[in-house]
Enzyme design. Structure first.
Site, PDB file in Angstrom:
ATOM      1  N   HIS A  35       0.932  -1.147  -0.052  1.00  8.71           N
ATOM      2  CA  HIS A  35       0.032  -0.150   0.107  1.00  8.71           C
ATOM      3  C   HIS A  35       1.056   1.372   0.090  1.00  8.71           C
ATOM      4  O   HIS A  35       0.585   2.251  -0.589  1.00  8.71           O
ATOM      5  CB  HIS A  35      -1.003  -0.087   1.230  1.00  8.71           C
ATOM      6  N   ASP A 150      -3.154  -7.652  -7.867  1.00  8.58           N
ATOM      7  CA  ASP A 150      -4.620  -7.745  -8.096  1.00  8.58           C
ATOM      8  C   ASP A 150      -4.911  -7.463  -9.543  1.00  8.58           C
ATOM      9  O   ASP A 150      -5.665  -6.537  -9.750  1.00  8.58           O
ATOM     10  CB  ASP A 150      -5.416  -6.837  -7.251  1.00  8.58           C
TER      11      ASP A 150
HETATM   12  O1  PAF Z   1      -7.945  -4.095  -3.443  1.00  4.94           O
HETATM   13  C1  PAF Z   1      -8.488  -3.554  -2.609  1.00  4.94           C
HETATM   14  O2  PAF Z   1      -8.005  -3.368  -1.463  1.00  4.94           O
HETATM   15  C2  PAF Z   1     -10.070  -3.446  -2.462  1.00  4.94           C
HETATM   16  O3  PAF Z   1     -10.435  -4.531  -3.563  1.00  4.94           O
HETATM   17  C3  PAF Z   1     -10.466  -2.148  -2.822  1.00  4.94           C
HETATM   18  C4  PAF Z   1      -9.902  -1.674  -4.433  1.00  4.94           C
HETATM   19  C5  PAF Z   1     -10.069  -1.200  -1.926  1.00  4.94           C
HETATM   20  C6  PAF Z   1     -12.019  -2.044  -3.195  1.00  4.94           C
HETATM   21  O4  PAF Z   1     -12.681  -2.369  -1.949  1.00  4.94           O
END
Ligand code: PAF
Length: 281
Positions: A35, A150
């Site tokens: 993140h 993802d």
């Molecule tokens: O990847 C994630 O953390 C989630 O799928 C997101 C994009 C925040 C949507 O809830």
């Protein structure tokens, strides 16, 4: 750093920043270096960095998984602030899905039916598309940052943003990995030491396929190499697909995406690697 919990407050805080470039990092919290890579990418390109933290119930097909999802708000706020986030949007479920909420954003076609869509069910991507549409419309950022881990989510969100004309560019940031190669995920914390050691077969399998692809272009032969490396793990899927359409490839001609999902004990892990066109660097 300012933290707000309502869309109205978010819009008020962002109003004076609209002359500059706004970047948003959508998350479900439990922040890790992956993140923070998204935040760093946003910080490098934008004047104002917004992070959203919302554990979105509609994208969980399993109530126990939603229940277990780690919620670490204090830790997340401290990390966000230390890494230069300007505004955190922390809505409650009632703010995102108020009484009477009746709209679903549903992306049709193979891109939501295969891979995660096949294993988790179509409702998963309906949940993702709906919440991401709401978050992007709430922030109206210039750029939204998503992790390459993802990969299917990126394909679905990119389609949804194009189809709905949401004026936000989708930026994709490379997958962050631990030194041993395991892709960072909030779910890794659930692995025992023994499970974690077994999970390392996932990045090894992807690396073995990528390495072999420099001399072998037959997808079945490459997948056999990957499956041998994953032997002993509960493999949900291991496929080589077109990076945009997510259709299965039999021969690697252009770029290809190798995608894998496994269960290690009670933990589900996904990962992927992009194989460039042979002529690409
Ligand atoms: O990847 C994630 O953390 C989630 O799928 C997101 C994009 C925040 C949507 O809830």
């Amino acid at each position: 750093m300012i933290a707000v919990t309502t869309i109205a407050a978010l819009r008020e805080v962002l109003a004076p920043t609209r002359g500059g470039r706004i970047g948003v990092v959508p998350t479900m919290g439990n922040l890790h270096e992956g993140h923070l890579d998204l935040v760093r990418a946003a910080r490098a390109e934008c004047d104002t960095v917004v992070m959203t933290i919302f554990v979105n119930p509609t994208q969980f097909e399993d109530a126990a998984d939603l229940e277990r999802y780690p919620r670490t708000v204090e830790h997340d706020l401290a990390l966000a602030e230390a890494n230069g986030v300007d505004v955190v949007f922390l809505p409650g479920v009632e703010e995102m899905y108020p009484d009477g909420f009746a709209t679903t954003v549903s992306v049709d076609g193979a891109i939501t039916e295969v891979l995660e869509g096949a294993v988790r069910g179509r409702a998963h991507f309906d949940g993702v598309a709906t919440v991401v549409a709401k978050l992007l419309l709430a922030v109206l950022a210039d750029v939204a940052y998503f992790g390459a881990k993802d990969a299917q989510q990126v394909v679905v969100v990119t389609r949804m943003v194009a189809d709905l004309g949401i004026p936000t560019r989708i930026a994709v940031v490379p997958t962050a990995r631990d030194a041993d190669g395991l892709a960072l995920s909030s779910r890794n914390a659930r692995l025992t030491a023994e499970e974690r050691a077994r999970a390392l077969a996932v990045p090894r399998a992807l690396a073995a396929i990528a390495d072999a692809s420099t001399r072998e272009r037959d997808a079945a032969a490459l997948l056999a190499i990957g499956r041998a490396t994953l032997a002993g793990l509960d493999v949900e899927y291991l496929e080589i697909v077109d990076p945009d359409a997510l259709t299965t490839l039999t021969t690697l001609e252009g770029a290809a995406l190798v995608v894998v999902a496994v269960r290690v004990g009670a933990t589900r892990l996904i990962d992927n690697v992009t194989i460039p066109r042979r002529s690409d660097p």
